[in-house]
Design an enzyme around this catalytic site. Structure first.
Site, mmCIF file in Angstrom:
data_model
loop_
_atom_site.group_PDB
_atom_site.id
_atom_site.type_symbol
_atom_site.label_atom_id
_atom_site.label_comp_id
_atom_site.label_asym_id
_atom_site.label_seq_id
_atom_site.Cartn_x
_atom_site.Cartn_y
_atom_site.Cartn_z
ATOM 1 N N ASN A 36 -96.587 -15.601 25.402
ATOM 2 C CA ASN A 36 -97.751 -15.826 24.532
ATOM 3 C C ASN A 36 -97.453 -15.449 23.082
ATOM 4 O OD1 ASN A 36 -97.788 -13.056 24.593
ATOM 5 N ND2 ASN A 36 -99.882 -12.848 25.353
ATOM 6 N N SER A 128 -88.790 0.364 35.061
ATOM 7 C CA SER A 128 -88.282 1.320 34.063
ATOM 8 C C SER A 128 -87.957 2.647 34.734
ATOM 9 C CB SER A 128 -89.373 1.533 33.007
ATOM 10 O OG SER A 128 -89.082 2.636 32.203
ATOM 11 N N THR A 130 -88.812 5.203 33.637
ATOM 12 C CA THR A 130 -89.986 6.038 33.379
ATOM 13 C C THR A 130 -90.677 6.426 34.693
ATOM 14 O OG1 THR A 130 -91.887 6.226 31.888
ATOM 15 C CG2 THR A 130 -91.688 4.156 33.041
ATOM 16 N N TYR A 153 -98.862 2.903 30.287
ATOM 17 C CA TYR A 153 -97.756 1.940 30.376
ATOM 18 C C TYR A 153 -96.892 2.239 31.606
ATOM 19 C CZ TYR A 153 -93.066 0.102 29.765
ATOM 20 O OH TYR A 153 -91.853 -0.508 30.008
ATOM 21 N N LYS A 157 -96.050 0.132 35.440
ATOM 22 C CA LYS A 157 -94.775 -0.146 36.126
ATOM 23 C C LYS A 157 -94.824 0.356 37.568
ATOM 24 C CE LYS A 157 -92.876 -2.292 32.832
ATOM 25 N NZ LYS A 157 -92.857 -3.736 32.939
ATOM 26 N N TYR A 180 -84.728 -0.208 34.436
ATOM 27 C CA TYR A 180 -83.864 -0.082 33.261
ATOM 28 C C TYR A 180 -83.893 1.346 32.762
ATOM 29 C CZ TYR A 180 -85.536 -5.003 32.877
ATOM 30 O OH TYR A 180 -85.928 -6.285 33.102
HETATM 31 P P1 NAD Z 1 -90.746 -7.429 24.402
HETATM 32 O O1 NAD Z 1 -92.089 -7.020 23.898
HETATM 33 O O2 NAD Z 1 -89.703 -7.707 23.413
HETATM 34 O O3 NAD Z 1 -90.896 -8.699 25.372
HETATM 35 C C1 NAD Z 1 -92.006 -8.883 26.210
HETATM 36 C C2 NAD Z 1 -92.528 -10.295 25.961
HETATM 37 O O4 NAD Z 1 -93.672 -10.520 26.783
HETATM 38 C C3 NAD Z 1 -92.985 -10.512 24.511
HETATM 39 O O5 NAD Z 1 -92.291 -11.637 23.990
HETATM 40 C C4 NAD Z 1 -94.478 -10.751 24.609
HETATM 41 O O6 NAD Z 1 -94.934 -11.662 23.634
HETATM 42 C C5 NAD Z 1 -94.624 -11.260 26.030
HETATM 43 N N1 NAD Z 1 -95.936 -11.021 26.641
HETATM 44 C C6 NAD Z 1 -96.631 -9.875 26.729
HETATM 45 N N2 NAD Z 1 -97.786 -10.077 27.370
HETATM 46 C C7 NAD Z 1 -97.829 -11.383 27.719
HETATM 47 C C8 NAD Z 1 -98.781 -12.210 28.390
HETATM 48 N N3 NAD Z 1 -99.961 -11.725 28.811
HETATM 49 N N4 NAD Z 1 -98.494 -13.512 28.567
HETATM 50 C C9 NAD Z 1 -97.320 -14.034 28.113
HETATM 51 N N5 NAD Z 1 -96.406 -13.312 27.467
HETATM 52 C C10 NAD Z 1 -96.639 -11.998 27.261
HETATM 53 O O7 NAD Z 1 -90.277 -6.299 25.429
HETATM 54 P P2 NAD Z 1 -88.863 -6.096 26.110
HETATM 55 O O8 NAD Z 1 -88.253 -4.882 25.547
HETATM 56 O O9 NAD Z 1 -88.102 -7.354 26.114
HETATM 57 O O10 NAD Z 1 -89.326 -5.734 27.578
HETATM 58 C C11 NAD Z 1 -89.330 -6.699 28.622
HETATM 59 C C12 NAD Z 1 -89.811 -6.023 29.902
HETATM 60 O O11 NAD Z 1 -88.954 -4.933 30.212
HETATM 61 C C13 NAD Z 1 -91.215 -5.463 29.816
HETATM 62 O O12 NAD Z 1 -91.842 -5.641 31.077
HETATM 63 C C14 NAD Z 1 -90.984 -3.985 29.569
HETATM 64 O O13 NAD Z 1 -92.051 -3.196 29.997
HETATM 65 C C15 NAD Z 1 -89.738 -3.760 30.402
HETATM 66 N N6 NAD Z 1 -88.938 -2.593 29.963
HETATM 67 C C16 NAD Z 1 -88.495 -2.535 28.666
HETATM 68 C C17 NAD Z 1 -87.755 -1.424 28.257
HETATM 69 C C18 NAD Z 1 -87.258 -1.328 26.837
HETATM 70 O O14 NAD Z 1 -86.828 -0.260 26.431
HETATM 71 N N7 NAD Z 1 -87.266 -2.385 26.047
HETATM 72 C C19 NAD Z 1 -87.459 -0.402 29.169
HETATM 73 C C20 NAD Z 1 -87.913 -0.521 30.479
HETATM 74 C C21 NAD Z 1 -88.663 -1.625 30.883
HETATM 75 C C1 UD1 Z 2 -89.491 5.554 25.804
HETATM 76 C C2 UD1 Z 2 -90.700 5.635 26.687
HETATM 77 C C3 UD1 Z 2 -90.393 5.020 28.031
HETATM 78 C C4 UD1 Z 2 -89.895 3.579 27.843
HETATM 79 C C5 UD1 Z 2 -88.685 3.609 26.918
HETATM 80 C C6 UD1 Z 2 -88.165 2.250 26.637
HETATM 81 C C7 UD1 Z 2 -91.885 7.658 25.928
HETATM 82 C C8 UD1 Z 2 -92.295 9.035 26.292
HETATM 83 N N1 UD1 Z 2 -91.110 7.026 26.841
HETATM 84 O O1 UD1 Z 2 -88.469 6.292 26.437
HETATM 85 O O2 UD1 Z 2 -91.552 5.001 28.837
HETATM 86 O O3 UD1 Z 2 -89.536 3.006 29.090
HETATM 87 O O4 UD1 Z 2 -89.075 4.218 25.676
HETATM 88 O O5 UD1 Z 2 -89.084 1.515 25.890
HETATM 89 O O6 UD1 Z 2 -92.233 7.161 24.887
HETATM 90 N N2 UD1 Z 2 -86.192 10.133 19.427
HETATM 91 C C9 UD1 Z 2 -86.132 10.902 18.289
HETATM 92 N N3 UD1 Z 2 -86.661 10.408 17.147
HETATM 93 C C10 UD1 Z 2 -87.264 9.185 17.085
HETATM 94 C C11 UD1 Z 2 -87.304 8.389 18.257
HETATM 95 C C12 UD1 Z 2 -86.760 8.899 19.417
HETATM 96 O O7 UD1 Z 2 -85.624 12.018 18.307
HETATM 97 O O8 UD1 Z 2 -87.763 8.817 16.009
HETATM 98 C C13 UD1 Z 2 -85.623 10.654 20.680
HETATM 99 C C14 UD1 Z 2 -86.661 10.861 21.762
HETATM 100 O O9 UD1 Z 2 -87.210 12.154 21.693
HETATM 101 C C15 UD1 Z 2 -85.821 10.663 23.022
HETATM 102 C C16 UD1 Z 2 -84.717 9.692 22.589
HETATM 103 O O10 UD1 Z 2 -84.710 9.705 21.169
HETATM 104 O O11 UD1 Z 2 -85.227 11.869 23.369
HETATM 105 C C17 UD1 Z 2 -84.978 8.275 23.072
HETATM 106 O O12 UD1 Z 2 -86.318 7.917 22.700
HETATM 107 P P1 UD1 Z 2 -86.895 6.450 22.940
HETATM 108 O O13 UD1 Z 2 -85.943 5.449 22.405
HETATM 109 O O14 UD1 Z 2 -88.296 6.434 22.426
HETATM 110 O O15 UD1 Z 2 -86.884 6.275 24.519
HETATM 111 P P2 UD1 Z 2 -87.501 7.200 25.674
HETATM 112 O O16 UD1 Z 2 -88.267 8.339 25.136
HETATM 113 O O17 UD1 Z 2 -86.399 7.520 26.608
#
Ligand code: NAD
Ligand code: UD1
Length: 346
Positions: A36, A128, A130, A153, A157, A180
């Site tokens: 979207n 995740s 998480t 969030y 998951k 992940y």
């Molecule tokens: P992102 O925001 O870059 O991509 C998610 C995409 O989903 C976006 O393009 C957004 O526009 C789309 N979207 C959201 N709601 C929607 C809806 N209702 N209908 C259609 N499209 C929709 O995020 P990402 O980092 O690519 O993450 C992808 C997936 O991986 C997510 O489920 C996220 O929770 C999961 N995840 C991400 C991380 C991370 O650190 N990036 C870590 C663990 C899990």
């Molecule tokens: C966060 C989310 C987690 C999500 C993941 C990927 C929280 C509590 N957890 O994880 O649910 O799946 O992102 O999207 O938000 N840090 C700094 N300074 C900053 C930013 C980060 O010191 O400005 C540190 C954080 O304290 C952490 C590490 O960097 O120790 C990684 O942080 P981040 O990239 O936000 O990921 P997570 O906290 O692991």
């Protein structure tokens, strides 16, 4: 397996979805993207086309709209789905829990329904680490108990995994849930990467935006943790390795190699890196001094986590290949081209 299985990639213009679409096209899958565009841009489709030489079909669809979603399933015969679409900002989810539950869970329920109606029974889900919270023992295996999530969030998951587990137990679906660890880096062409809308929260975009002068200085959240250098430890994984894990998971489902109808795999490198180690590595590789302060701990942060990746290696046949240096250099390349020219207009 058909010569070209057709894969639906939800959220496919997003960070992980776009890299996975590239990996799928390069592995010979027909790829259909829906999104979207709430957190991504249509131009990503052009970039995927440039990288792979193949333009994936794209439909702008909000997955909360079940009718529109079903129409897409009527247009294509999907062999499998990779479900990325979700909202993912942890702090936003605390402020707007209903939005997060509605978006992430209604989208999933509509997707499962559409799969049922159109006889698509294979699904890879974006989960995740998480879900593990702060584990008692490290590294975490897939058998490490799941804990109460720290945020709405995280709860989406956990609940999504439970919904998928129940639906697969009722023989509706074959599911692989990929947990992940911390995805970062960008495609080595510098054409696609993470595009945080608004102020970034994750460490890598915070670092690259500080290096680019967009953020004046950043905070290191705590240096008094019970870790060797006092800062938090995470398992950072290169986005291209993560994309490849999705291809492996998909192939496992399509070849019917899954041992059960609901499988979970950790997707990390197996190595913990501290915040200070990350900062030092970035400075060493780029020669840029990062302005930062040490501040208090961030609410909800866990102290340390990294993955046991042996199940992914032994069962899925996947192992991360790229290094921390690759993650930093590709993330920096991506950031530099973002600041050099305007990309991505809605
Ligand atoms: P992102 O925001 O870059 O991509 C998610 C995409 O989903 C976006 O393009 C957004 O526009 C789309 N979207 C959201 N709601 C929607 C809806 N209702 N209908 C259609 N499209 C929709 O995020 P990402 O980092 O690519 O993450 C992808 C997936 O991986 C997510 O489920 C996220 O929770 C999961 N995840 C991400 C991380 C991370 O650190 N990036 C870590 C663990 C899990
Ligand atoms: C966060 C989310 C987690 C999500 C993941 C990927 C929280 C509590 N957890 O994880 O649910 O799946 O992102 O999207 O938000 N840090 C700094 N300074 C900053 C930013 C980060 O010191 O400005 C540190 C954080 O304290 C952490 C590490 O960097 O120790 C990684 O942080 P981040 O990239 O936000 O990921 P997570 O906290 O692991």
């Amino acid at each position: 397996m058909n010569s070209k299985p057709c894969i639906l990639v939800t959220g496919g213009t997003g960070f992980i979805g776009s890299h996975t679409a590239v990996a799928l096209l390069q592995a010979g899958f027909e790829t259909v993207i829906i999104d979207n565009l709430s957190n991504s841009y249509h131009e990503v489709i052009d970039r995927i086309d440039t990288i792979t030489g193949t333009r994936p079909a794209f439909h702008r669809v909000d997955m909360r709209d079940d009718q529109s979603l079903n129409e897409i399933f009527s247009l294509h015969q999907f062999d499998a789905v990779i479900h990325f679409a979700a909202l993912k900002a942890v702090s936003d989810s605390v402020d707007q829990p209903l939005l997060y539950y509605h978006n992430n869970l209604v989208s999933l329920l509509n997707l499962i329904n559409a799969c049922m109606q159109h006889k698509t029974d294979k699904l890879v889900f974006s989960s995740s680490c998480t879900v593990y919270g702060q584990p008692e023992q490290l590294p975490v295996t897939e058998n490490t108990p799941v804990q109460k999530p720290h945020s709405p969030y995280g709860n989406t998951k956990k609940i999504s995994e439970e919904i998928l587990r129940d639906c697969s137990a009722a023989s509706l679906l074959n599911v692989i849930s990929l947990r992940y660890f911390n995805p970062c880096g960008a495609h080595d062409t510098g054409l696609i990467g993470e595009f945080p809308i608004g102020k970034p929260n994750n460490l890598m975009p915070v670092i690259t935006q500080t290096a680019a002068g967009i953020i004046p200085q950043f905070e290191i959240f705590g240096n008094n943790y019970n870790t060797p250098d006092g800062s938090c430890i995470r398992d950072y994984i290169h986005i291209s390795d993560l994309a490849d894990a999705h291809v492996k998971a998909l192939e496992r489902l399509i070849r019917k190699q899954n041992d059960s109808c609901f499988e979970v795999f950790n997707v990390g490198t197996g190595t913990g890196i501290s915040v200070l180690e990350m900062v030092n590595a970035f400075e060493r590789l780029t020669g840029i001094k990062l302005k930062h302060t040490i501040s208090g701990r961030r609410a909800g942060d866990i102290e340390q986590i990294w993955a046991d990746t042996s199940k992914a290696e032994n069962v899925l046949g996947w192992k991360a290949k790229l290094t921390l240096d690759d993650m930093i250099l590709t993330a920096w390349k991506w950031q530099q081209q973002l600041t050099q020219k305007t990309v991505y207009t809605k």
